[in-house]
Design an enzyme around this catalytic site. Structure first.
Site, mmCIF file in Angstrom:
data_model
loop_
_atom_site.group_PDB
_atom_site.id
_atom_site.type_symbol
_atom_site.label_atom_id
_atom_site.label_comp_id
_atom_site.label_asym_id
_atom_site.label_seq_id
_atom_site.Cartn_x
_atom_site.Cartn_y
_atom_site.Cartn_z
ATOM 1 N N ASN A 1 4.374 49.516 -40.741
ATOM 2 C CA ASN A 1 5.572 49.590 -39.901
ATOM 3 C C ASN A 1 5.311 50.299 -38.571
ATOM 4 O O ASN A 1 5.764 49.842 -37.525
ATOM 5 C CB ASN A 1 6.718 50.279 -40.657
ATOM 6 C CG ASN A 1 7.167 49.462 -41.857
ATOM 7 O OD1 ASN A 1 6.735 48.307 -42.013
ATOM 8 N ND2 ASN A 1 8.012 50.031 -42.701
ATOM 9 N N GLU A 22 11.403 21.025 -11.926
ATOM 10 C CA GLU A 22 12.331 20.660 -13.011
ATOM 11 C C GLU A 22 11.929 21.341 -14.311
ATOM 12 O O GLU A 22 12.771 21.836 -15.072
ATOM 13 C CB GLU A 22 12.347 19.141 -13.218
ATOM 14 C CG GLU A 22 13.078 18.399 -12.121
ATOM 15 C CD GLU A 22 12.955 16.887 -12.259
ATOM 16 O OE1 GLU A 22 13.975 16.221 -12.167
ATOM 17 O OE2 GLU A 22 11.838 16.368 -12.468
ATOM 18 N N LYS A 56 8.046 38.299 -32.840
ATOM 19 C CA LYS A 56 6.810 38.039 -32.118
ATOM 20 C C LYS A 56 6.693 36.667 -31.460
ATOM 21 O O LYS A 56 6.258 36.570 -30.307
ATOM 22 C CB LYS A 56 5.612 38.259 -33.039
ATOM 23 C CG LYS A 56 5.339 39.722 -33.299
ATOM 24 C CD LYS A 56 4.284 39.888 -34.341
ATOM 25 C CE LYS A 56 4.583 40.970 -35.328
ATOM 26 N NZ LYS A 56 5.966 41.130 -35.798
ATOM 27 N N GLN A 93 9.911 40.701 -38.278
ATOM 28 C CA GLN A 93 8.693 39.916 -38.071
ATOM 29 C C GLN A 93 8.974 38.737 -37.118
ATOM 30 O O GLN A 93 8.067 38.197 -36.502
ATOM 31 C CB GLN A 93 8.184 39.392 -39.421
ATOM 32 C CG GLN A 93 6.909 38.578 -39.346
ATOM 33 C CD GLN A 93 6.260 38.439 -40.710
ATOM 34 O OE1 GLN A 93 5.699 39.382 -41.239
ATOM 35 N NE2 GLN A 93 6.352 37.256 -41.301
ATOM 36 N N LYS A 102 8.958 5.961 -6.814
ATOM 37 C CA LYS A 102 9.358 7.309 -7.167
ATOM 38 C C LYS A 102 8.259 8.359 -7.043
ATOM 39 O O LYS A 102 7.111 8.116 -7.373
ATOM 40 C CB LYS A 102 9.876 7.343 -8.617
ATOM 41 C CG LYS A 102 11.162 6.589 -8.812
ATOM 42 C CD LYS A 102 12.384 7.391 -8.379
ATOM 43 C CE LYS A 102 12.610 8.571 -9.230
ATOM 44 N NZ LYS A 102 13.704 8.490 -10.139
ATOM 45 N N SER A 108 2.713 36.120 -41.330
ATOM 46 C CA SER A 108 2.846 36.080 -39.872
ATOM 47 C C SER A 108 1.500 35.864 -39.192
ATOM 48 O O SER A 108 1.421 35.825 -37.967
ATOM 49 C CB SER A 108 3.484 37.383 -39.371
ATOM 50 O OG SER A 108 2.769 38.513 -39.850
ATOM 51 N N THR A 125 27.139 28.117 1.641
ATOM 52 C CA THR A 125 27.917 28.713 0.551
ATOM 53 C C THR A 125 28.663 27.536 -0.073
ATOM 54 O O THR A 125 29.015 26.584 0.645
ATOM 55 C CB THR A 125 28.928 29.778 1.038
ATOM 56 O OG1 THR A 125 29.860 29.138 1.914
ATOM 57 C CG2 THR A 125 28.246 30.928 1.775
ATOM 58 N N HIS A 126 28.853 27.563 -1.374
ATOM 59 C CA HIS A 126 29.478 26.430 -2.090
ATOM 60 C C HIS A 126 28.714 25.130 -1.855
ATOM 61 O O HIS A 126 29.297 24.046 -1.926
ATOM 62 C CB HIS A 126 30.942 26.236 -1.659
ATOM 63 C CG HIS A 126 31.752 27.486 -1.653
ATOM 64 N ND1 HIS A 126 32.483 27.922 -2.742
ATOM 65 C CD2 HIS A 126 31.921 28.426 -0.686
ATOM 66 C CE1 HIS A 126 33.083 29.066 -2.431
ATOM 67 N NE2 HIS A 126 32.742 29.397 -1.193
ATOM 68 N N TYR A 170 12.756 49.648 -40.984
ATOM 69 C CA TYR A 170 12.142 48.326 -40.890
ATOM 70 C C TYR A 170 12.786 47.351 -41.867
ATOM 71 O O TYR A 170 13.117 47.694 -42.999
ATOM 72 C CB TYR A 170 10.630 48.407 -41.184
ATOM 73 C CG TYR A 170 9.939 47.050 -41.117
ATOM 74 C CD1 TYR A 170 9.529 46.537 -39.893
ATOM 75 C CD2 TYR A 170 9.740 46.282 -42.259
ATOM 76 C CE1 TYR A 170 8.929 45.284 -39.815
ATOM 77 C CE2 TYR A 170 9.139 45.039 -42.185
ATOM 78 C CZ TYR A 170 8.738 44.540 -40.963
ATOM 79 O OH TYR A 170 8.143 43.308 -40.889
ATOM 80 N N SER A 173 6.902 7.349 -11.522
ATOM 81 C CA SER A 173 7.708 6.747 -12.582
ATOM 82 C C SER A 173 6.933 5.579 -13.171
ATOM 83 O O SER A 173 6.206 4.888 -12.462
ATOM 84 C CB SER A 173 9.028 6.261 -11.991
ATOM 85 O OG SER A 173 9.571 5.237 -12.789
HETATM 86 N N1 ARG Z 1 3.860 41.361 -40.400
HETATM 87 C C1 ARG Z 1 4.836 42.388 -40.319
HETATM 88 C C2 ARG Z 1 5.655 42.206 -39.061
HETATM 89 O O1 ARG Z 1 5.264 41.456 -38.251
HETATM 90 C C3 ARG Z 1 4.183 43.742 -40.269
HETATM 91 C C4 ARG Z 1 4.992 44.841 -40.822
HETATM 92 C C5 ARG Z 1 5.176 44.642 -42.260
HETATM 93 N N2 ARG Z 1 5.781 45.738 -42.912
HETATM 94 C C6 ARG Z 1 6.331 45.639 -44.121
HETATM 95 N N3 ARG Z 1 6.840 46.692 -44.627
HETATM 96 N N4 ARG Z 1 6.392 44.487 -44.746
HETATM 97 O O2 ARG Z 1 6.703 42.767 -38.896
#
Ligand code: ARG
Length: 458
Positions: free
Chosen positions: A109, A289, A324, A321, A282, A22, A154-155, A316, A276
């Protein structure tokens, strides 16, 4: 060498390594990871789990690593999987074996849960500022354009006349609620998960309250299994982000519509439009948009995480992962959208003449004729019927209500008198709606002043 490979006899497949890592995105958490580690190391020393000397070395090493990353001198490697292990490995490289003591009484974790919470706290503060600024832009725009009368819809059919300022304040109110939602979400983000370990806490005599204080968390999580398995605080944030984008998207849609030749209500500044490559005439409203388009992308991130989480057993799982990238992209998209939207709005001019003219067709004062009759004692239902007939008559004779002669009015009801003309003059129709939250000038001005005051004192 990996930080966990004691148990392994074969090395990881190269493709697996890349798939599993990651670091390509969670490097963004570096400052929070280091901040959390420093607080953790201090706590370990305070609780006599490591010596003060060890702690000092660890903290100094972590600070150097922060500087290295900030100077662009840090090499992140996929082999070390994520930000946590990249930093820990570098620490051991720099200060030797003692660096290996940092991970005592901690797991990735609870570490990753901590990092995201620290990140999100910062981001909520930044997004809140941007939302406040946009509210102020809307209020200022409402203030300077207080004279402008337009049809309310409205509408998408002309309904009743309002002030443009009233329309703008409507969006300010939506954003105000978004700001409140964020403040509420912040309380649930602001909880310390560190100390939950991998899932079952730790035997070491740690002091979680101390860490919470160091990192300015207002609470300490009360169930270790929950704290490392929960991502609902991210989902909550994504839900709010989706709502903010939905609000921006609706105003974007209106700006797009209003800048068409069919409406000509607004002129978005050239700096926020594009041309354009083929049609020389244009001028396209690309920015609203794009904001409308990016709204779909943010909704997608919300749905993705809800779906990712829905079948996971506690605690976990590596699926998590995947929390993110969508979060980071949402934060980036939301921030730039809010910023650019405010700038665009401040550089948009409103066509007073065109907006007023639009109130003159479409019988937007028909309700006011009915209200006039009600004032004179006619029951509302009956009044509605009379005005309906008058409107039909106008359509057939290509007239507006204000074009009717008194004789024509009295043909519909003998209650009509000269005072009908004043009663249905568009400006009067707007300003007569002076109840709390109505479009009358005085009322809109009151709300603008009130809301500005609230934002200023926050
Ligand atoms: N890179 C992992 C994540 O983003 C961190 C936690 C990893 N924990 C594990 N037990 N593999 O979730």
């Amino acid at each position: 060498m990996k930080l966990w490979d004691g148990r392994f006899s074969e090395s990881t497949d190269q493709l697996v390594e890349e798939f599993n890592a990651s670091i390509g995105f969670d490097y963004k958490l570096y400052q929070y990871d280091i901040q959390g580690s420093i607080a953790h190391a201090k706590m370990l020393a305070k609780c006599d789990i490591i010596s003060v000397k060890d702690k000092d070395q660890i903290v100094a090493g972590l600070k150097e690593i922060l500087a290295e990353i900030e100077a662009g001198n840090f090499e992140f490697t996929v082999e070390l999987e994520d930000i946590h292990m990249n930093i820990e490995r570098r620490l051991i490289e720099k200060i030797g074996k003692v660096g290996g003591k940092l991970h005592t009484a901690r797991s990735r974790n609870d570490q990753v849960a901590l990092d995201i919470r620290l990140y999100l706290r910062d981001q909520i503060e930044q997004v809140t500022e941007l939302i406040k600024n946009l509210q102020l832009t809307l209020l200022e725009l409402a203030e300077v354009n207080i004279e402008i009368i337009m049809p309310g819809y409205t509408h998408l059919q002309r309904a009743q006349p309002i002030r443009l300022a009233h329309h703008l304040v409507a969006y300010q109110q939506k954003l105000k609620r978004d700001q409140q939602r964020l403040a509420d979400c912040y309380q649930r983000v602001n909880v310390l998960p560190l100390g939950s370990g991998a899932l079952a806490g730790t035997k070491f005599p740690i002091d979680r309250e101390y860490v919470a204080q160091e990192l300015k968390f207002s609470e300490v999580s009360q169930n270790s299994l929950d704290a490392v398995s929960d991502r609902d605080f991210i989902i909550e944030f994504l839900g709010i982000a989706a709502t903010v984008m939905m609000h921006l998207s609706r105003l974007s849609e209106e700006l797009i519509l209003w800048s068409s030749s069919e409406f000509e209500f607004v002129e978005i500044d050239d700096a926020f439009c594009t041309g354009s490559s083929i049609m020389p005439q244009k001028k396209n409203p690309d920015i609203p948009e794009l904001i409308r388009g990016k709204t779909g992308r943010v909704y997608g991130h919300l749905m993705q995480l809800l779906t990712t989480m829905k079948g996971l057993p506690l605690a976990y799982n590596k699926d998590m992962q995947e929390d993110k990238e969508g979060l980071f992209d949402t934060v980036d998209t939301l921030k730039i959208s809010l910023e650019i939207f405010g700038r665009m709005l401040a550089n948009t001019s409103f066509n007073q003449h065109q907006m007023k003219e639009a109130t003159e067709g479409g019988f937007v004062n028909a309700t006011d004729v009915a209200d006039y009759l009600v004032d004179k004692g006619v029951p509302f239902r009956e009044a509605h019927e009379i005005v309906g007939k008058a409107v039909l008559y106008c359509i057939e004779n290509k007239k507006n209500l204000s074009d009717l002669e008194l004789k024509e009015w009295t043909d519909f009801s003998d209650v009509f008198g000269e005072d009908i003309y004043d009663a249905i003059a568009i400006e009067n129709c707007v300003d007569a709606r002076d109840t709390i939250g109505g479009p009358a000038q005085e009322e809109v001005e009151r709300v603008i002043a009130q809301e500005k005051g609230i934002i200023d004192t926050e």
